[in-house]
Design an enzyme around this catalytic site. Structure first.
Site, PDB file in Angstrom:
ATOM      1  CD  GLU A 144      14.774 128.177  15.603  1.00  0.00           C
ATOM      2  OE1 GLU A 144      15.700 128.906  16.024  1.00  0.00           O
ATOM      3  OE2 GLU A 144      14.721 127.732  14.457  1.00  0.00           O
ATOM      4  CG  HIS A 213      18.615 118.121  11.514  1.00  0.00           C
ATOM      5  ND1 HIS A 213      19.958 118.292  11.395  1.00  0.00           N
ATOM      6  CD2 HIS A 213      18.060 119.301  11.179  1.00  0.00           C
ATOM      7  CE1 HIS A 213      20.212 119.530  11.005  1.00  0.00           C
ATOM      8  NE2 HIS A 213      19.085 120.162  10.869  1.00  0.00           N
TER       9      HIS A 213
END
Lengths: 408, 467
Positions: A144, A213
């Site tokens: 990322e 998450h």
């Protein structure tokens, strides 16, 4: 990164305590359009909201307003509309916005994990790689920080990347690039380099996705100077905000919600953009101002039904712009109702609600008849067990109780 | 500390056994030095007598038994066909010979016979030398200015002038440069004036960065030089992005990015190289391996044979170059750039050098390394002197030119500093500008509030602080 469960359920997601199916969820946002339209026309002259970027935005939103169906509190089951439009799901609206902008400007490109031929984990980039090629819709390796940094470098050289985080939580790995470079380089270079990136992805508490998450990244990012943050909640504003974010010269972080991707709504055929710094009036009212955003909007609207039956008249505002806050809309509402309830999904400590409470207290203290109340998630990692997870998220029943308490 | 010395002593002796570098060690090891020094010299600079061994190193050892009749024995896996072996053999942690260093000029400034290199014209060579000398003078004067308290911070490139200037000379002006922070020479080559450098260091009104960054954080979009950002290696994934952008727009240009040996430990190094390779982006990664990351010696930074071997791990073509040899750096960077643009691929260059100066003005490197080690590199392995010898031998430069250049540059710099000091600083509005493209309401409010505060209590703010 563990694999993400795909699209939490076929129908849209709300709390299982409320049996609401997606069709009824189409929000009565048409009413907000008429309100917004007046403001949009006035924006150029007023000292209320200043639009960032070009006045193009306000001009664009004008034509369609006239066609809007504007009724307050309309049940969307009857939204076989009196105006033409097309029905689609929220993720399709995002995709439509993205595709239109890519057609319009060859500098717009997409990068992220599995965004290419796979079409994206939530199908937001479906079909784009086939249409625009796999350089322009780029599948990146798993890093990322790398693809966010890459997007920044590409933006400084003239492209307009849309960077997708497969889940907002993963963008914590990109924090360095977002904070130290994305937010800063326009300033530290003395304005020589602009970074018109859009960083987007799904966040929020899903359906038993586990703590890593279920992050609410708006809490962590809200302090970074130089970036803007917006949260979409309906297919209409999803498409509008996506387009506006891409056209903005500033770096914009667009927060989507895992459980809202399958919301269905009819949106106009004509081109439109939503103002990045504006809040959305969901339901005008007189008794209390309820400020919310993203998925909590739907919990609030559910609670609003109950409240109306009990004789209350709540004003519901979807703040949409998380950084900066639309204090003009919020202020006008506070001045009218004198009571504020904030309903958010962030943790209690350091969330958007915490900042909003401070901002309202500082700016509108004299207009408040009661302390600002904020309903948020507890300061715990989101547990996996369904029952526990349910109780970390603010439920409509709590909202009703809070309103009754504030309106005593 | 004692344990560390013992370990490195063993390292030295194992080097002697395995690499046959006893010749070098004997040469250098002629006075009592801390073990640190001996170890480090072993890693720098091939000696002429060992050159013939270097060509043998390029052959990779074979791990697969190649027998003609068994050619068809391959396995299919994601990623392609791969041969197999029944012999359990681990790839050694380091090659038996270190990757040799490409060099063209010897220490006396003479071209090594049979070198391949790209010739440099008199005009370019003289400009290169002048700029290397200018960079030396600039570093010296700004460093002194910091010591006198006139600027708050400075960071020199002493010892790395060849990398700075020769790499810049090998690039085209359209190539986008993403520096770490020890590459002002690249900007100097591209036309940034001494006055512009001074303005940034003083953060005055003429600074392009508008006084928002520390000294040496230069940036100029006109010169295709991205503004320096302090965190290490963040520019590497951004370089992959720039390469991607240039590839999308099919420009005849590449991205060129610099990092130090320390920067290769950052995750962004891995990220940037991997992405550039997968993307097939035209990026040239230049690592200045100068032996030190503040006080961390490279033996504590990584255990690989430097950085050049890491290129292959990402599928990137790489080369190790004598970073103090201006001609070698020029040739290597020029070739790498052509490869990057024509073949649309990244290239990695490891330029071996030595950081003669302290890490910055906040550092005193004599605390962690021997003063005579520093002296040695400053005097005997000086890249500027070496190139000067070559240029002078060609009849292109004279002692007179030298003294004229140095005194003129010095004068110009002192004037630039005096002028930069006198320039006004940025007004208060620049605190709030450029955070966004258009100032939002909250920043406007904050600006109004601060202005009011200053007007009410001017005695609490520095004189000449205008609003």
């Amino acid at each position: 990164m563990s694999a993400i469960l795909q699209g939490a359920g076929a129908t849209t997601a709300l709390s299982p305590f409320n049996s609401i199916d997606s069709n009824k969820l189409v929000p009565p946002s048409r009413s907000s359009l008429s309100v917004r339209s007046k403001r949009s026309i006035v924006v150029a002259g007023s000292d209320g909201i200043k639009s960032f970027g070009s006045g193009l935005i306000t001009r664009r939103s004008e034509p369609l307003i006239a066609n809007a169906v504007a009724t307050k509190g309309e049940n969307a089951a009857t939204s076989t509309l009196s105006k033409p439009g097309h029905e689609l799901l929220l993720f399709e609206a995002l995709q439509e916005g993205l595709e239109e902008e890519m057609d319009r400007d060859p500098h717009v490109c997409v990068m992220g994990e599995d965004v290419g031929h796979y079409g994206g984990s939530y199908k937001v980039t479906k079909g784009l790689a086939d249409k625009f090629g796999d350089l322009r819709v780029l599948d990146t390796p798993i890093c990322e920080n790398a693809f966010t940094g890459m997007g920044i470098g590409a933006a400084m050289t003239g492209l307009r990347p849309v960077i997708e985080g497969m889940n907002m939580g993963f963008l914590l790995l990109a924090f360095n690039q977002i904070s130290n470079n994305c937010g800063m380089l326009h300033y530290t270079s003395g304005g020589q380099f602009t970074i018109p990136v859009v960083i987007r992805g799904p966040g929020g508490v899903g359906r038993q996705l586990g703590a890593e998450h279920s992050q609410r990244l708006e809490s962590y990012f809200q302090s970074i100077p130089g970036i803007q943050m917006v949260a979409c909640s309906t297919p209409y504003n999803a498409k509008g905000l996506m387009k506006a974010a891409i056209r903005s010269e500033n770096p914009v972080i667009l927060f989507e919600h895992v459980l809202l991707y399958n919301l269905k709504e009819s949106i106009p055929d004509e081109e439109y953009i939503c103002n990045l710094e504006e809040a959305e009036m969901v339901r005008p009212g007189e008794h209390i101002t309820i400020l919310t955003y993203s998925r909590m909007r739907y919990h609030v609207m559910q609670a609003a039904k109950t409240l109306v039956n009990k004789g209350y008249d709540p004003e519901v505002i979807d703040i949409r712009s998380l950084k900066p806050f639309d204090l003009h809309t919020i202020g006008n509402s506070v001045k009218k109702t004198h009571r504020v309830l904030i309903v958010e999904e962030c943790m209690r400590t350091g969330g958007i609600g915490a900042s909003l409470t401070a901002a309202i207290n500082e700016n509108f203290h004299d207009y408040l008849d009661a302390p600002v109340m904020c309903l948020s998630s507890q300061d715990v990692p989101t547990p996996y067990a369904g029952t526990l997870e349910e109780w970390t998220v603010v439920q409509p029943a709590q909202i009703v109780t809070a309103v009754e308490q504030l309106c005593q | 500390m004692a344990i560390w010395f013992a370990r490195s002593r063993n390292l030295v002796s194992s080097l002697r056994q395995n690499l046959g570098w006893s010749a070098i060690l004997i040469k250098r090891d002629n006075s009592p030095r801390p073990v640190v020094f001996t170890t480090s010299t072993a890693f720098f600079g091939p000696v002429g007598s060992h050159r013939h061994e270097s060509t043998a190193v390029e052959k990779q050892p074979d791990f697969v038994q190649q027998r003609d009749e068994e050619d068809a024995l391959e396995l299919d896996f994601p990623g392609g066909k791969v041969g197999y072996t029944s012999e359990m053999k681990f790839i050694p942690e380091s090659p038996s010979r270190r990757i040799p260093c490409y060099r063209v000029l010897d220490e006396n400034g003479r071209i090594i016979p049979d070198s391949d290199f790209i010739p440099v014209s008199e005009k370019v060579a003289v400009k290169m030398y002048e700029q290397m000398a200018t960079l030396q003078v600039m570093d010296h004067i700004f460093y002194e200015a910091q010591r006198q308290g006139r600027i708050s911070f400075y960071l020199t490139s002493v010892g790395e002038e060849a990398i700075n200037i020769a790499s810049a000379a090998a690039l085209s002006p359209d190539d986008v440069v993403l520096p770490q922070y020890r590459e002002p020479g690249v900007l100097l080559w591209r036309g940034f004036t001494l006055e512009e450098f001074a303005n940034q260091c003083f953060g005055n009104k003429a600074d392009y960065g508008k006084g928002r960054q520390m000294p040496i954080h230069y940036g100029s979009n006109r010169h295709n030089y991205f503004t320096v950002s302090s965190p290490i290696a963040t520019q590497l994934p951004q370089a992959a992005g720039v390469g991607y952008s240039l590839k999308m727009e099919k420009k005849n240009a590449c991205a060129v990015t610099f990092m130090g040996d320390g920067g290769t430990s950052e995750g962004d190094f891995h990220a940037g190289l991997n992405f550039a390779a997968v993307m097939e982006a035209p990026v040239v990664f230049i690592c200045r391996n100068n032996g030190w990351a503040i006080s961390t010696h490279i033996s504590e930074q990584f255990r690989s044979d430097g950085i050049v071997v890491k290129g292959q791990a990402y599928g990137i073509r790489s080369i190790r170059v004598d970073g103090n040899d201006a001609l070698a750096v020029y040739s290597a960077v020029r070739s790498a750039r052509e490869m990057a643009v024509k073949e649309q691929r990244p290239v990695l260059i490891e330029a071996m050098t030595y950081r003669v100066g302290h890490h910055s003005t906040s550092d005193d490197s004599t605390k962690y390394r021997a003063a005579d080690e520093i002296q040695y590199w400053k005097m005997s392995r000086n890249p500027v002197n070496r190139f000067r010898k070559w240029v002078e031998d060609n009849g292109w430069w004279s002692e007179e030119d030298e003294s004229k250049l140095r005194s003129n540059t010095r004068k110009q710099l002192l004037q630039a500093i005096q002028a930069a000091e006198k320039w006004d600083k940025q007004p208060l509005t620049e605190l709030f500008n450029d955070v966004y493209d258009v100032k939002p309401k909250n920043l406007e409010d904050q600006e109004v509030g601060l202005k009011a505060l200053i007007e009410k209590q001017p005695q609490d703010y520095p004189p000449g602080f205008h609003v």
